[in-house]
Design a protein around this motif. Structure first.
Motif, PDB file in Angstrom:
ATOM      1  N   UNK A 296      41.758  -5.136  78.663  1.00 19.38           N
ATOM      2  CA  UNK A 296      40.877  -4.279  77.429  1.00 19.38           C
ATOM      3  C   UNK A 296      40.593  -5.681  76.279  1.00 19.38           C
ATOM      4  N   UNK A 297      41.141  -6.206  75.877  1.00 22.50           N
ATOM      5  CA  UNK A 297      40.580  -7.058  74.690  1.00 22.50           C
ATOM      6  C   UNK A 297      40.153  -7.852  74.904  1.00 22.50           C
ATOM      7  N   UNK A 298      40.136  -8.927  75.997  1.00 18.05           N
ATOM      8  CA  UNK A 298      39.291  -9.921  75.670  1.00 18.05           C
ATOM      9  C   UNK A 298      37.480  -9.670  76.002  1.00 18.05           C
ATOM     10  N   UNK A 299      36.626  -9.444  75.830  1.00 14.92           N
ATOM     11  CA  UNK A 299      35.953  -9.114  76.288  1.00 14.92           C
ATOM     12  C   UNK A 299      35.333  -8.812  74.515  1.00 14.92           C
ATOM     13  N   UNK A 300      35.747  -8.252  73.769  1.00 14.97           N
ATOM     14  CA  UNK A 300      35.457  -7.756  72.851  1.00 14.97           C
ATOM     15  C   UNK A 300      36.008  -9.175  71.317  1.00 14.97           C
ATOM     16  N   UNK A 301      36.973 -10.322  71.979  1.00  9.73           N
ATOM     17  CA  UNK A 301      37.734 -10.821  71.608  1.00  9.73           C
ATOM     18  C   UNK A 301      36.514 -12.157  71.206  1.00  9.73           C
ATOM     19  N   UNK A 302      35.840 -12.102  72.523  1.00  7.91           N
ATOM     20  CA  UNK A 302      34.497 -13.157  73.576  1.00  7.91           C
ATOM     21  C   UNK A 302      33.540 -12.710  72.531  1.00  7.91           C
ATOM     22  N   UNK A 303      32.953 -11.795  72.133  1.00  7.25           N
ATOM     23  CA  UNK A 303      31.557 -11.434  71.999  1.00  7.25           C
ATOM     24  C   UNK A 303      31.713 -11.665  70.238  1.00  7.25           C
ATOM     25  N   UNK A 304      33.067 -11.666  69.692  1.00 10.95           N
ATOM     26  CA  UNK A 304      33.349 -11.464  68.309  1.00 10.95           C
ATOM     27  C   UNK A 304      33.111 -13.185  67.918  1.00 10.95           C
ATOM     28  N   UNK A 305      33.504 -13.912  68.861  1.00  7.94           N
ATOM     29  CA  UNK A 305      33.797 -15.245  69.102  1.00  7.94           C
ATOM     30  C   UNK A 305      32.595 -15.659  68.531  1.00  7.94           C
ATOM     31  N   UNK A 306      31.758 -15.536  69.236  1.00  5.31           N
ATOM     32  CA  UNK A 306      30.145 -15.722  69.699  1.00  5.31           C
ATOM     33  C   UNK A 306      29.513 -15.151  68.763  1.00  5.31           C
ATOM     34  N   UNK A 307      29.570 -14.199  68.296  1.00  4.61           N
ATOM     35  CA  UNK A 307      29.065 -13.067  67.032  1.00  4.61           C
ATOM     36  C   UNK A 307      29.212 -14.019  65.484  1.00  4.61           C
ATOM     37  N   UNK A 308      30.462 -14.938  65.663  1.00  8.27           N
ATOM     38  CA  UNK A 308      30.645 -15.012  64.298  1.00  8.27           C
ATOM     39  C   UNK A 308      30.639 -17.366  64.387  1.00  8.27           C
ATOM     40  N   UNK A 309      30.165 -17.485  65.652  1.00 10.38           N
ATOM     41  CA  UNK A 309      29.512 -18.831  66.281  1.00 10.38           C
ATOM     42  C   UNK A 309      28.432 -18.351  66.676  1.00 10.38           C
ATOM     43  N   UNK A 310      27.661 -18.970  66.226  1.00  7.59           N
ATOM     44  CA  UNK A 310      25.956 -18.649  67.564  1.00  7.59           C
ATOM     45  C   UNK A 310      26.345 -19.885  68.359  1.00  7.59           C
ATOM     46  N   UNK A 311      26.964 -21.260  68.021  1.00  8.79           N
ATOM     47  CA  UNK A 311      26.243 -22.421  68.563  1.00  8.79           C
ATOM     48  C   UNK A 311      27.145 -22.711  69.702  1.00  8.79           C
ATOM     49  N   UNK A 312      28.910 -20.590  70.261  1.00  8.50           N
ATOM     50  CA  UNK A 312      29.245 -20.937  71.152  1.00  8.50           C
ATOM     51  C   UNK A 312      29.311 -20.653  72.093  1.00  8.50           C
ATOM     52  N   UNK A 313      28.874 -21.510  73.146  1.00  6.96           N
ATOM     53  CA  UNK A 313      28.784 -20.871  74.281  1.00  6.96           C
ATOM     54  C   UNK A 313      29.774 -20.782  75.774  1.00  6.96           C
ATOM     55  N   UNK A 314      29.144 -19.869  76.570  1.00  5.90           N
ATOM     56  CA  UNK A 314      29.976 -20.183  77.517  1.00  5.90           C
ATOM     57  C   UNK A 314      30.875 -21.684  77.985  1.00  5.90           C
ATOM     58  N   UNK A 315      31.961 -21.458  78.552  1.00  2.00           N
ATOM     59  CA  UNK A 315      32.200 -23.120  78.534  1.00  2.00           C
ATOM     60  C   UNK A 315      34.077 -22.741  78.328  1.00  2.00           C
ATOM     61  N   UNK A 316      34.750 -23.661  78.678  1.00  2.00           N
ATOM     62  CA  UNK A 316      36.072 -23.953  78.819  1.00  2.00           C
ATOM     63  C   UNK A 316      36.704 -23.667  77.168  1.00  2.00           C
ATOM     64  N   UNK A 317      36.308 -24.192  76.187  1.00  2.00           N
ATOM     65  CA  UNK A 317      36.125 -23.988  75.082  1.00  2.00           C
ATOM     66  C   UNK A 317      37.044 -22.428  74.769  1.00  2.00           C
ATOM     67  N   UNK A 318      35.631 -21.675  75.373  1.00  2.00           N
ATOM     68  CA  UNK A 318      35.199 -20.255  75.072  1.00  2.00           C
ATOM     69  C   UNK A 318      36.499 -19.939  75.853  1.00  2.00           C
ATOM     70  N   UNK A 319      36.795 -19.467  77.049  1.00  2.00           N
ATOM     71  CA  UNK A 319      37.635 -19.514  77.816  1.00  2.00           C
ATOM     72  C   UNK A 319      38.752 -19.750  77.316  1.00  2.00           C
ATOM     73  N   UNK A 320      39.877 -20.802  76.915  1.00  2.22           N
ATOM     74  CA  UNK A 320      40.475 -21.228  76.258  1.00  2.22           C
ATOM     75  C   UNK A 320      41.019 -20.383  74.866  1.00  2.22           C
TER      76      UNK A 320
END
Length: 349
Positions: A296-320
């Protein structure tokens, strides 16, 4: 040790392996939304939602099969729906600021109001919540129709709808050549959301779970392992065939949710797990709770991380990172619930 699917001590004695499976499937869902779209294990990750549907259906209809009184059956059904609704409302309230901001719901007009209504009741109001609304809708439909239709008929209808979901997902390039196909797709999507992310994609697997709960199906482990490995190989062959022929690309939409080979793969893997006892010594209740919280929480967490860090892309770092934060949220909820007597946090899972 072999067991049949219907057993009096099935849930109380040997439900732990399903708690472990749920946690693994939650990780798969995180992988779908955080790892690259061309990640080689992505087709395997797509087993997560069908298996979730089978499990939800199995445990619901297993309980129904043990109740003879019609009023008690209705009571059991409404308790099942109530539990999902409370889970849905909890995460809707928690994620409301993100929901309003990302959906631009502060720009109120008639279309926004209609979208809010549709999202809340049908397609899911927060990211990935379509699974919750689809579970309620699909189980309700099958539960009602089963009074008048046989399992074989329901299975046939469910499979036809799943074929439609495959065509409007991984085989869209073929689907869009059919007459009136785009109009039908856009009309349905406007009301219910994408077919592959709606209750239509759930119906077949809900019926499978119902059949497992009501019938003593058995295949030898040898046959099931051969079937599982064959369908797993077929899944990757199908994924490569789709990619090579660009079948899931179109001018209208892109989706890679539904594969035909998911049917034998999910059915055989669930039967194999259901027919064999696995000795798990640890308490897996919190693992089960964590899988729900992560989902229930992961997608929102992922979106917020990518929103705050625009250079963050899909990958192992984001997944971890998403997995770590999701697990931290799960642990925090557990600690607050246990030590601070915040019993209302039980609705989080």
């Amino acid at each position: 040790m072999i067991q049949t699917f219907v057993s009096s001590d099935y849930i109380s004695v040997d439900g732990k392996r399903f708690d472990v499976l749920k946690f693994i499937l939650a990780i798969f869902v995180v992988g779908i939304h955080t790892l690259p779209i061309d990640f080689w294990l992505r087709p395997l990750f797509r087993t997560a939602v069908p298996l979730f549907f089978i499990m939800s259906s199995y445990f619901f209809f297993l309980k129904q099969s043990k109740i003879s009184d019609l009023n008690e059956k209705r009571k059991s059904y409404f308790l099942f729906v109530k539990r999902i609704i409370l889970l849905y409302l909890f995460w809707t309230i928690v994620l409301l600021p993100y929901i309003v901001y990302s959906g631009e719901w502060y720009k109120l007009n008639i279309l926004t109001i209609l979208h809010i209504f549709k999202s809340f009741f049908i397609s899911g109001i927060f990211p990935a919540s379509w699974y919750l609304t689809s579970t309620i809708l699909s189980i309700s439909v099958i539960w009602c129709l089963s009074k008048y239709c046989s399992n074989r008929f329901l299975l046939f209808i469910g499979f036809l709808f799943y074929v439609c979901c495959c065509l409007t997902s991984n085989y869209f390039a073929i689907y869009e050549k059919l007459p009136c196909s785009i109009f039908i797709y856009k009309s349905y999507s406007f009301i219910f959301g994408k077919p592959c992310n709606s209750f239509l994609s759930a119906l077949f697997f809900i019926v499978i779970g119902k059949i497992f709960a009501e019938n003593k199906w058995f295949l030898s482990n040898k046959i099931l392992i051969v079937l599982l490995l064959s369908s797993l190989s077929l899944l990757f062959v199908e994924a490569e065939f789709i990619k090579s022929n660009r079948l899931n690309l179109s001018t209208v939409d892109y989706s890679d949710d539904c594969f035909f080979s998911l049917v034998p793969l999910c059915v055989s893997s669930y039967m194999l797990l259901g027919q064999n006892f696995l000795t798990i010594s640890i308490n897996t209740v919190e693992l089960r709770h964590s899988s729900t919280i992560i989902y229930c929480s992961h997608f929102t967490i992922s979106s917020l991380l990518c929103g705050f860090c625009l250079s963050l892309q899909r990958g192992l770092y984001l997944f971890s990172t998403v997995m770590l934060i999701s697990c931290f949220v799960s642990c925090l909820i557990y600690l607050l619930r246990s030590n601070c007597n915040f019993t209302w946090l039980n609705y989080a899972h």
